[in-house]
Design a protein around this motif. Structure first.
Motif, short mmCIF file in Angstrom:
data_model
loop_
_atom_site.label_atom_id
_atom_site.label_comp_id
_atom_site.label_asym_id
_atom_site.label_seq_id
_atom_site.Cartn_x
_atom_site.Cartn_y
_atom_site.Cartn_z
N LEU A 261 0.85 -1.18 0.00
CA LEU A 261 0.00 0.00 0.00
C LEU A 261 0.88 1.24 0.00
O LEU A 261 1.75 1.41 0.86
CB LEU A 261 -0.91 0.00 1.24
CG LEU A 261 -1.79 1.24 1.42
CD1 LEU A 261 -2.77 1.39 0.27
CD2 LEU A 261 -2.53 1.15 2.76
N LEU A 262 0.67 2.13 -0.98
CA LEU A 262 1.47 3.33 -1.12
C LEU A 262 0.75 4.58 -0.63
O LEU A 262 1.39 5.55 -0.22
CB LEU A 262 1.88 3.51 -2.58
CG LEU A 262 2.63 2.33 -3.22
CD1 LEU A 262 2.88 2.60 -4.70
CD2 LEU A 262 3.94 2.07 -2.48
N GLY A 263 -0.55 4.59 -0.69
CA GLY A 263 -1.30 5.78 -0.26
C GLY A 263 -2.70 5.73 -0.82
O GLY A 263 -3.15 4.72 -1.37
N ILE A 264 -3.41 6.85 -0.67
CA ILE A 264 -4.76 6.96 -1.19
C ILE A 264 -4.81 8.12 -2.18
O ILE A 264 -3.97 9.02 -2.13
CB ILE A 264 -5.79 7.17 -0.07
CG1 ILE A 264 -5.52 8.49 0.68
CG2 ILE A 264 -5.80 6.00 0.91
CD1 ILE A 264 -6.60 8.86 1.69
N PRO A 265 -5.77 8.12 -3.11
CA PRO A 265 -5.88 9.25 -4.04
C PRO A 265 -6.14 10.56 -3.31
O PRO A 265 -6.66 10.58 -2.19
CB PRO A 265 -7.09 8.86 -4.91
CG PRO A 265 -7.16 7.37 -4.82
CD PRO A 265 -6.71 7.03 -3.42
N LEU A 266 -5.75 11.64 -3.95
CA LEU A 266 -5.94 12.96 -3.36
C LEU A 266 -7.41 13.21 -3.08
O LEU A 266 -8.26 13.04 -3.96
CB LEU A 266 -5.40 14.05 -4.29
CG LEU A 266 -3.88 14.12 -4.44
CD1 LEU A 266 -3.51 15.07 -5.57
CD2 LEU A 266 -3.24 14.57 -3.13
N GLU A 267 -7.70 13.59 -1.85
CA GLU A 267 -9.06 13.90 -1.44
C GLU A 267 -9.13 15.37 -1.07
O GLU A 267 -8.28 15.89 -0.35
CB GLU A 267 -9.47 13.04 -0.24
CG GLU A 267 -9.54 11.56 -0.53
CD GLU A 267 -10.73 11.18 -1.37
OE1 GLU A 267 -11.74 11.94 -1.33
OE2 GLU A 267 -10.69 10.15 -2.06
N GLY A 268 -10.14 16.06 -1.55
CA GLY A 268 -10.31 17.48 -1.24
C GLY A 268 -11.75 17.77 -0.85
O GLY A 268 -12.60 16.89 -0.81
N GLY A 269 -12.00 19.03 -0.58
CA GLY A 269 -13.36 19.44 -0.28
C GLY A 269 -13.73 19.41 1.18
O GLY A 269 -14.79 19.90 1.57
N SER A 270 -12.91 18.85 2.03
CA SER A 270 -13.23 18.82 3.46
C SER A 270 -12.95 20.19 4.07
O SER A 270 -11.95 20.84 3.74
CB SER A 270 -12.38 17.76 4.16
OG SER A 270 -12.48 17.89 5.56
N SER B 156 -7.27 18.32 3.32
CA SER B 156 -7.25 17.29 2.29
C SER B 156 -5.87 16.68 2.23
O SER B 156 -4.94 17.14 2.89
CB SER B 156 -7.62 17.90 0.93
OG SER B 156 -6.68 18.88 0.56
N GLY B 157 -5.73 15.62 1.42
CA GLY B 157 -4.43 15.00 1.29
C GLY B 157 -4.50 13.73 0.47
O GLY B 157 -5.58 13.28 0.09
N GLY B 158 -3.33 13.17 0.19
CA GLY B 158 -3.26 11.94 -0.57
C GLY B 158 -1.95 11.82 -1.31
O GLY B 158 -1.01 12.59 -1.08
N SER B 159 -1.88 10.86 -2.22
CA SER B 159 -0.66 10.58 -2.98
C SER B 159 -0.93 10.75 -4.47
O SER B 159 -2.04 10.51 -4.94
CB SER B 159 -0.16 9.16 -2.70
OG SER B 159 0.08 8.98 -1.31
#
Length: 233
Positions: free
Chosen positions: A80-89, A93-96
């Motif tokens: 597992l390398l990370g999760i897709p970029l999440e925004g709008g919170s 936000s954050g991710g890889s």
């Protein structure tokens, strides 16, 4: 008698061709390396002759999110390398993103933004991992600001391009100053980390943000429309 000999000879040649063709096809099948390693439904993100990065629908630790995974062909294990970029919170936000491969080694950017009062906080890091064993080779800020950040920011902005070698040497271009909310004119830096250490190779607004290329140990980019190069040892 002559026609009979010709028929026998023709039949023998056909049989030999069939055996050669069959032997070659079975040998190819036996020697063929596995071309897939993602389990079940997945989406390919990056691949080369030795490894690949893919998105799987759910991660074991965060089942509500899809996850980026990396694997080396024939190893039977994905990391597992990370999760897709999440925004709008409202809180951040954050991710890889920006995955690139150099043989069994993967490099990518990890970013986090936190919009909590009294100050926002931003993190932009370059991560390099060996997909043969999952080991982290580097976790580096995208740059060092001229003055220490008061709110604990990491890096100087988001990466716009990344390349990596199979020994873990890595280079990237960063959009300096874009870690915050201000939209100042873009200024870019070319960074490299290898056996000789960490250094900034170039800086300025005329650097092509997606112009990095790697040929062997030679790193290329463009600045002011002209090709530039350096050794990535």
């Amino acid at each position: 008698m002559r026609m009979r000999r010709l028929a026998i000879l023709t039949s023998s040649i056909v049989s030999m061709l069939f055996l050669v063709s069959f032997g070659a096809s079975t040998a190819g099948a036996r020697g063929k390396a596995p071309v897939k390693c993602p389990p079940g439904r997945s989406h390919l993100v990056a691949a080369d002759a030795q490894a690949q990065v893919f998105v799987a629908p759910k991660t074991p630790r965060l089942p509500e999110y899809p996850g980026f995974f990396g694997c080396v062909y024939g190893r039977g294990k994905s990391y597992l390398l990370g999760i897709p970029l999440e925004g709008g919170s409202p809180t951040g936000s954050g991710g890889s993103a920006m995955f690139t491969l150099g043989g069994p080694v993967v490099a990518f950017e990890e970013s986090v933004s936190t919009n909590l009062e009294p100050e926002s906080r931003y993190e932009n890091e370059i991560v390099v991992r060996n997909l043969r064993n999952g080991r982290y080779l580097h976790r580096l800020p995208t740059g060092t600001p001229m003055t220490p950040p008061k709110n604990g920011d990491v890096g100087v902005g988001p990466a716009t391009d990344i390349v990596v070698k199979s020994d873990g040497a890595v280079a990237w271009i960063v959009d300096v100053g874009k870690g915050g909310v201000s939209r100042a004119p873009a200024v870019y830096e070319v960074h490299a980390v290898d056996r000789t250490g960490s250094r900034v190779l170039a800086s300025g607004p005329e650097i092509g943000p997606s112009s990095l290329a790697l040929a062997g140990s030679t790193l290329y980019w463009t600045q002011g429309g002209k090709p530039m190069s350096a050794v990535l040892s």
